[in-house]
Design an enzyme around this catalytic site. Structure first.
Site, short mmCIF file in Angstrom:
data_model
loop_
_atom_site.label_atom_id
_atom_site.label_comp_id
_atom_site.label_asym_id
_atom_site.label_seq_id
_atom_site.Cartn_x
_atom_site.Cartn_y
_atom_site.Cartn_z
N TYR A 133 48.92 19.20 12.08
CA TYR A 133 47.79 18.96 12.99
C TYR A 133 47.77 17.50 13.40
O TYR A 133 46.86 16.75 13.08
CB TYR A 133 46.50 19.38 12.29
CG TYR A 133 45.26 19.36 13.16
CD1 TYR A 133 45.33 19.51 14.54
CD2 TYR A 133 44.01 19.23 12.58
CE1 TYR A 133 44.19 19.50 15.32
CE2 TYR A 133 42.86 19.22 13.34
CZ TYR A 133 42.95 19.36 14.71
OH TYR A 133 41.81 19.35 15.49
N CYS A 174 47.08 13.99 3.65
CA CYS A 174 48.35 14.73 3.68
C CYS A 174 48.30 16.04 4.45
O CYS A 174 49.33 16.70 4.61
CB CYS A 174 48.83 14.99 2.25
SG CYS A 174 47.75 16.09 1.29
N GLY A 175 47.12 16.45 4.92
CA GLY A 175 47.04 17.70 5.68
C GLY A 175 47.51 18.88 4.87
O GLY A 175 47.20 19.01 3.68
N GLY A 177 50.57 19.41 4.05
CA GLY A 177 51.66 19.04 3.15
C GLY A 177 53.06 18.98 3.72
O GLY A 177 54.01 18.69 2.98
N SER A 197 40.00 17.65 2.04
CA SER A 197 39.78 19.03 2.44
C SER A 197 40.16 19.97 1.30
O SER A 197 41.31 19.99 0.84
CB SER A 197 40.63 19.36 3.68
OG SER A 197 40.71 20.76 3.87
N CYS A 357 40.98 16.15 25.21
CA CYS A 357 41.89 15.20 24.54
C CYS A 357 43.20 15.09 25.30
O CYS A 357 43.75 14.00 25.46
CB CYS A 357 42.13 15.63 23.10
SG CYS A 357 40.71 15.36 22.02
#
Length: 391
Positions: A133, A174-175, A177, A197, A357
């Site tokens: 992401y 790290c989102g 991963g 998260s 965006c």
């Protein structure tokens, strides 16, 4: 009517493409020369008071609630508004009031979870196979294979570090991963990832276990400010500093320096405005609570005041524009399922967010930048040319 007169006055100089505006009473006005490329339909009056408080919130909420509808490309419309010097998007008098922000550890956790814990099933519907992401990196003429471009972005980041096997890497934010686990498997690093998260933490923990990486990888559900005295050879942080707040930006780079070993290397990747720092009221209220996009000069100042040295800076604005365009295409290909899952108002909100965006990047209103940093004399152990970054 006052509302119509007011809207005509702020929209008259807001676009550099031909636009038609249809009002709630059926009357319409065309701006620009030629056939309208986009039509804005006001189904109801929009309060002058709300627009003058914060136009992005008032108009964004009206779109979410179908009080405004747009025939044509939202991205094209928003790009046009950002590019036009006389646009209401550039009028400081129409963004007088912003949502309050706070960036304590508790507030940061709540902000991150409000966005990233929407649900893995939701993100799987429109992200690529790696669940990355952040801005992809399109190479070799590729403009459509998002999974390939996200893997290329991870390699691009890790290669910039010139990583040596068996050394350590910290991934701040790290989102899901992909970067940290690629570093472990492909570049043979011992990696630590941190996230606020809960859904991301559990996802990465399961991957580490299922892929047999427990001896070289760990993930922590912790604020990055609470990592104690540990240090790492390398640090990566992608799409993170936009969440820390203007007041904490210097402290963020202070922590990067604190966690980095002497002669260590960091790659910090984040959204930056070349024209100076900014917030957006609607995005802050509905998408990224606590978000702040810092200016380029501001970022560089915070880096250097913390005794980090800049080895390389790379702008990737057009790559993020393309990433967002693919995300929005994926999103709308699954729109019915997303609407069933999240509701129509949420779906309209996210479609607006993704296209807005993309338009902001397309117009140059915002950029995304990779900063290659060292702790110690600038890159004395790195190769002398950029060739190694694209091997």
């Amino acid at each position: 009517m006052l509302e119509k007169t007011f809207l005509k006055s702020i929209l008259k100089h807001s676009f550099n493409i031909p636009v038609r505006v249809v009002f709630w009473d059926g009357s319409s006005v065309d701006y620009g020369e030629g056939q309208p490329e986009v039509t804005i339909r006001f189904n109801e009056k929009i309060s002058i008071r709300d627009i003058t408080k914060n136009a992005s919130i008032a108009l964004g909420e009206a779109y979410m609630d179908k009080r405004i509808e747009v025939d044509g490309s939202l991205q094209k419309l928003i790009t046009s508004a950002y590019e036009n010097a006389g646009s209401f998007m550039r009028n400081s008098k129409l963004r007088r009031i912003l949502p309050k922000q706070g960036h304590s550890e508790k507030e940061s956790q709540e902000d991150i979870q409000s966005h990233y814990d929407v649900g893995n099933d939701f993100y799987k519907l429109w992200l690529d196979d790696t669940l990355t992401y952040s801005c992809a990196y399109f190479t070799d003429g590729n403009r459509s294979d998002l999974t390939k471009a996200q893997k290329a972005k991870v390699d691009h980041i890790l290669q910039k570090l010139d990583p040596q096997p068996d050394r350590t890497l910290l991934d701040i934010g790290c989102g899901w991963g992909t970067l940290m686990l690629t570093a472990a498997k492909k570049y043979h690093l011992k990696v630590t990832g941190v996230t606020l998260s809960e859904e991301q933490y559990q996802f990465v923990a399961d991957r580490i276990k299922n892929e047999g990486l427990s001896d070289v990888a760990e993930v922590k559900l912790v604020d990055y400010r609470e990592l104690g005295d540990r240090q790492w050879d390398y640090i990566t942080s992608v799409g993170m500093f936009e969440h820390v707040g203007k007041e904490n930006l210097g402290l963020y780079f202070k922590d990067v320096a604190r966690y980095l070993k002497d002669d260590g290397v960091a790659l910090i990747h984040g959204i930056t405005r070349q024209q100076g720092g900014a917030t957006n009221g609607w995005i802050n209220k509905y998408i990224f609570p606590g978000g702040y996009v810092p200016g380029l000069a501001e970022i560089i100042g915070r880096i250097t005041e913390n005794n980090l040295q800049i080895c390389d800076v790379e702008m990737l604005r057009r790559h993020y524009q393309r990433t967002l365009e693919i995300w929005d295409s994926n999103f709308n290909n699954n729109r019915d399922e997303i609407t069933d899952m999240m509701g129509e108002r949420f779906t309209r909100m996210w479609d607006l967010y993704l296209q807005a965006c993309a338009g902001s990047f397309e117009s140059g209103n915002i950029d995304v930048v990779q900063y290659l940093l060292t702790k110690g004399p600038s890159g004395r152990h790195l190769p002398m040319t950029r060739d190694y970054m694209v091997k």
